[in-house]
Scaffold this motif. Structure first.
Motif, PDB file in Angstrom:
ATOM      1  N   VAL A 110      59.840 -42.628  48.785  1.00 47.59           N
ATOM      2  CA  VAL A 110      59.754 -43.653  49.840  1.00 47.59           C
ATOM      3  C   VAL A 110      59.624 -42.587  50.841  1.00 47.59           C
ATOM      4  CG1 VAL A 110      61.069 -45.610  51.110  1.00 47.59           C
ATOM      5  CG2 VAL A 110      60.986 -45.498  48.984  1.00 47.59           C
ATOM      6  N   GLU A 111      60.721 -42.207  50.416  1.00 49.20           N
ATOM      7  CA  GLU A 111      60.718 -41.236  51.794  1.00 49.20           C
ATOM      8  C   GLU A 111      59.123 -40.249  52.187  1.00 49.20           C
ATOM      9  OE1 GLU A 111      65.285 -39.023  51.403  1.00 49.20           O
ATOM     10  OE2 GLU A 111      63.170 -38.446  50.621  1.00 49.20           O
ATOM     11  N   PRO A 141      74.979 -47.676  47.681  1.00 47.69           N
ATOM     12  CA  PRO A 141      74.324 -46.830  49.075  1.00 47.69           C
ATOM     13  C   PRO A 141      72.839 -45.647  47.966  1.00 47.69           C
ATOM     14  CG  PRO A 141      76.648 -45.511  47.980  1.00 47.69           C
ATOM     15  CD  PRO A 141      76.410 -46.561  47.142  1.00 47.69           C
ATOM     16  N   ALA A 142      72.226 -45.438  49.647  1.00 46.66           N
ATOM     17  CA  ALA A 142      71.494 -44.775  49.070  1.00 46.66           C
ATOM     18  C   ALA A 142      70.544 -43.785  50.638  1.00 46.66           C
ATOM     19  CB  ALA A 142      69.795 -45.191  48.933  1.00 46.66           C
ATOM     20  N   ALA A 143      71.168 -42.394  49.544  1.00 48.67           N
ATOM     21  CA  ALA A 143      71.019 -41.357  50.788  1.00 48.67           C
ATOM     22  C   ALA A 143      69.646 -40.925  50.620  1.00 48.67           C
ATOM     23  CB  ALA A 143      71.474 -40.207  50.834  1.00 48.67           C
ATOM     24  N   GLY A 144      69.266 -40.857  52.590  1.00 43.76           N
ATOM     25  CA  GLY A 144      68.061 -40.176  51.960  1.00 43.76           C
ATOM     26  C   GLY A 144      67.478 -39.988  53.604  1.00 43.76           C
ATOM     27  N   LYS A 145      65.990 -39.418  53.521  1.00 42.92           N
ATOM     28  CA  LYS A 145      65.816 -39.636  55.340  1.00 42.92           C
ATOM     29  C   LYS A 145      65.032 -40.590  55.722  1.00 42.92           C
ATOM     30  CE  LYS A 145      64.568 -34.347  54.286  1.00 42.92           C
ATOM     31  NZ  LYS A 145      64.061 -33.189  54.236  1.00 42.92           N
ATOM     32  N   SER A 192      65.624 -47.184  56.333  1.00 41.82           N
ATOM     33  CA  SER A 192      65.875 -48.490  56.352  1.00 41.82           C
ATOM     34  C   SER A 192      66.469 -49.632  55.329  1.00 41.82           C
ATOM     35  CB  SER A 192      65.053 -49.219  57.042  1.00 41.82           C
ATOM     36  OG  SER A 192      65.183 -50.690  57.589  1.00 41.82           O
ATOM     37  N   VAL A 193      68.245 -49.639  55.383  1.00 44.16           N
ATOM     38  CA  VAL A 193      68.325 -50.147  54.248  1.00 44.16           C
ATOM     39  C   VAL A 193      68.992 -51.554  54.619  1.00 44.16           C
ATOM     40  CG1 VAL A 193      70.643 -50.126  52.225  1.00 44.16           C
ATOM     41  CG2 VAL A 193      69.216 -47.667  52.989  1.00 44.16           C
ATOM     42  N   SER A 194      68.504 -52.273  53.359  1.00 46.35           N
ATOM     43  CA  SER A 194      69.043 -53.308  53.071  1.00 46.35           C
ATOM     44  C   SER A 194      69.041 -54.426  52.360  1.00 46.35           C
ATOM     45  CB  SER A 194      67.472 -54.834  53.647  1.00 46.35           C
ATOM     46  OG  SER A 194      66.867 -54.122  55.089  1.00 46.35           O
ATOM     47  N   PRO A 195      70.630 -54.441  52.359  1.00 47.20           N
ATOM     48  CA  PRO A 195      71.559 -55.168  51.280  1.00 47.20           C
ATOM     49  C   PRO A 195      70.872 -55.943  50.862  1.00 47.20           C
ATOM     50  CG  PRO A 195      73.112 -54.621  52.642  1.00 47.20           C
ATOM     51  CD  PRO A 195      71.956 -54.157  53.382  1.00 47.20           C
ATOM     52  N   LEU A 214      72.524 -54.535  45.066  1.00 43.51           N
ATOM     53  CA  LEU A 214      71.450 -53.892  45.154  1.00 43.51           C
ATOM     54  C   LEU A 214      70.372 -54.199  46.614  1.00 43.51           C
ATOM     55  CD1 LEU A 214      70.072 -56.540  42.211  1.00 43.51           C
ATOM     56  CD2 LEU A 214      70.697 -53.270  42.431  1.00 43.51           C
ATOM     57  N   GLY A 215      69.846 -53.585  47.174  1.00 45.24           N
ATOM     58  CA  GLY A 215      69.103 -53.302  48.434  1.00 45.24           C
ATOM     59  C   GLY A 215      67.480 -52.753  48.086  1.00 45.24           C
ATOM     60  N   THR A 216      67.140 -52.845  49.058  1.00 44.98           N
ATOM     61  CA  THR A 216      65.748 -52.426  49.380  1.00 44.98           C
ATOM     62  C   THR A 216      65.782 -51.453  50.283  1.00 44.98           C
ATOM     63  OG1 THR A 216      65.561 -53.717  51.476  1.00 44.98           O
ATOM     64  CG2 THR A 216      64.552 -54.647  49.268  1.00 44.98           C
ATOM     65  N   VAL A 217      65.093 -49.242  50.004  1.00 48.09           N
ATOM     66  CA  VAL A 217      65.212 -49.127  51.254  1.00 48.09           C
ATOM     67  C   VAL A 217      63.653 -48.454  51.366  1.00 48.09           C
ATOM     68  CG1 VAL A 217      66.843 -47.905  49.752  1.00 48.09           C
ATOM     69  CG2 VAL A 217      64.633 -47.413  48.525  1.00 48.09           C
ATOM     70  N   MET A 218      62.818 -48.568  52.621  1.00 50.59           N
ATOM     71  CA  MET A 218      61.864 -48.131  53.238  1.00 50.59           C
ATOM     72  C   MET A 218      62.087 -46.943  54.548  1.00 50.59           C
ATOM     73  SD  MET A 218      60.480 -52.237  53.765  1.00 50.59           S
ATOM     74  CE  MET A 218      61.595 -52.522  55.333  1.00 50.59           C
ATOM     75  N   ARG A 219      61.021 -47.115  54.680  1.00 49.13           N
ATOM     76  CA  ARG A 219      61.277 -45.607  55.647  1.00 49.13           C
ATOM     77  C   ARG A 219      60.925 -46.853  57.140  1.00 49.13           C
ATOM     78  NH1 ARG A 219      58.633 -40.692  55.849  1.00 49.13           N
ATOM     79  NH2 ARG A 219      58.675 -40.463  57.710  1.00 49.13           N
TER      80      ARG A 219
END
Length: 299
Positions: free
Chosen positions: A139-140, A152-156, A159-162, A270-275
């Motif tokens: 994603v990054e 949780p999801a860690a990154g640079k 945008s995290v949405s549960p 569970l959640g979505t992650v996007m830049r």
């Protein structure tokens, strides 16, 4: 005026972020010589050296640093242009790449993809599987549009949405365990052979933490990347496992298995992650909306 190849810019950005030609080649599914050729062609187009080799690997030249600052801006402008043009069409088109773990891919995504295909036949949804850390990294690097992962999801700059929670349960071979109504604790499981998800997944991290909070360290006899492989091993009587309830929601999926609850209970989110800077296309918005509705129905 130099005519920039967008694919070459993507390759250049990955070489810089991965710190090597081989790392970029792996991410792109190309050979290392192919990646090197693209970088040489980009340098020839711009008539300047962008990357230099050192004893510690590679690093961008001052010109390369300048170009890398513009790469994401260029990608954003192109994405905006494509999305703006698509607004002139009544149909939702394009390609959306979704990355997720094996469990969600098998037990959550199929009806979602079917619904999307029926509603929007011109929309293509590509699916990539991997553990949480791999998906977040993709994603990054803009190789995946939407990540569906265990939080949780860690990154640079993410945008995290549960989306919601999914309970964990213990599964054993049905003929061996008759304790499906009795919650099991880490103490009760310590002497039994454990079959577990491989390291690197968010699910594995949660299970490890569950044991650690009871003063134990999980010592699995098998570490597998496939939820279906785990269930097959358990059915064969080779050990027990801790899996998301989603994976045994249907009768046929828990055939030959005995299910037990856990004490203390354990759930994952569970959640979505996007830049954060990702332009959300109509296709992405449709995937996100359908995914949210489907997950709420599962729960």
């Amino acid at each position: 005026m130099a005519n920039l190849n967008l694919d070459h810019l993507t390759t250049f950005r990955l070489v810089i972020s991965r710190g090597s030609f081989s790392g970029a080649a792996e991410a792109l599914g190309l050979s290392q010589p192919a990646v090197s050729l693209q970088i040489r062609q980009l340098e020839q187009t711009l008539q300047v050296r962008l990357i230099e080799r050192t004893s510690r690997g590679i690093r961008p030249t001052p010109a390369g640093l300048t170009l890398s600052e513009h790469c994401m801006k260029i990608a954003a402008v192109v994405s905006t242009a494509v999305e703006s043009v698509s607004l002139h069409s009544d149909e939702i088109t394009g390609t959306v790449t979704v990355g997720t773990g094996a469990t969600a891919c098998i037990h959550l995504l199929p009806p979602i993809l079917q619904q999307l295909r029926q509603a929007h036949p011109l929309l293509k949804v590509d699916v990539r599987t991997g553990n949480t850390s791999d998906i977040v990294r993709a994603v990054e690097e803009n190789r995946i549009d939407i990540g569906l992962v265990t939080l949780p999801a860690a990154g640079k700059c993410l945008s995290v949405s549960p989306l919601g929670t999914d309970e964990f349960i213990i599964i054993m071979e049905k003929d061996v365990s008759e304790q499906s109504a009795k919650p099991l604790s880490p103490d009760a499981l310590l002497s039994l052979p454990l079959i577990i998800f491989e390291p690197g997944s968010g699910t594995r991290a949660l299970i490890d933490e569950w044991f650690q909070q009871a003063g134990h360290v999980a010592s699995p006899v098998m570490e597998l990347g496939s939820i279906e492989a785990i269930k097959r091993m358990v059915r064969a009587g080779l050990g027990y496992s801790i899996v998301p309830r989603m994976s045994v929601a249907d009768l046929e999926e828990r055939e030959g298995l005995s299910l037990s609850s856990m004490t203390p209970s354990l759930c994952r989110t569970l959640g979505t992650v996007m830049r954060e800077d990702r332009i959300i296309s109509r296709g992405m918005n449709e995937v996100l909306s359908t995914l949210s509705k489907a997950f709420s129905e599962v729960k």
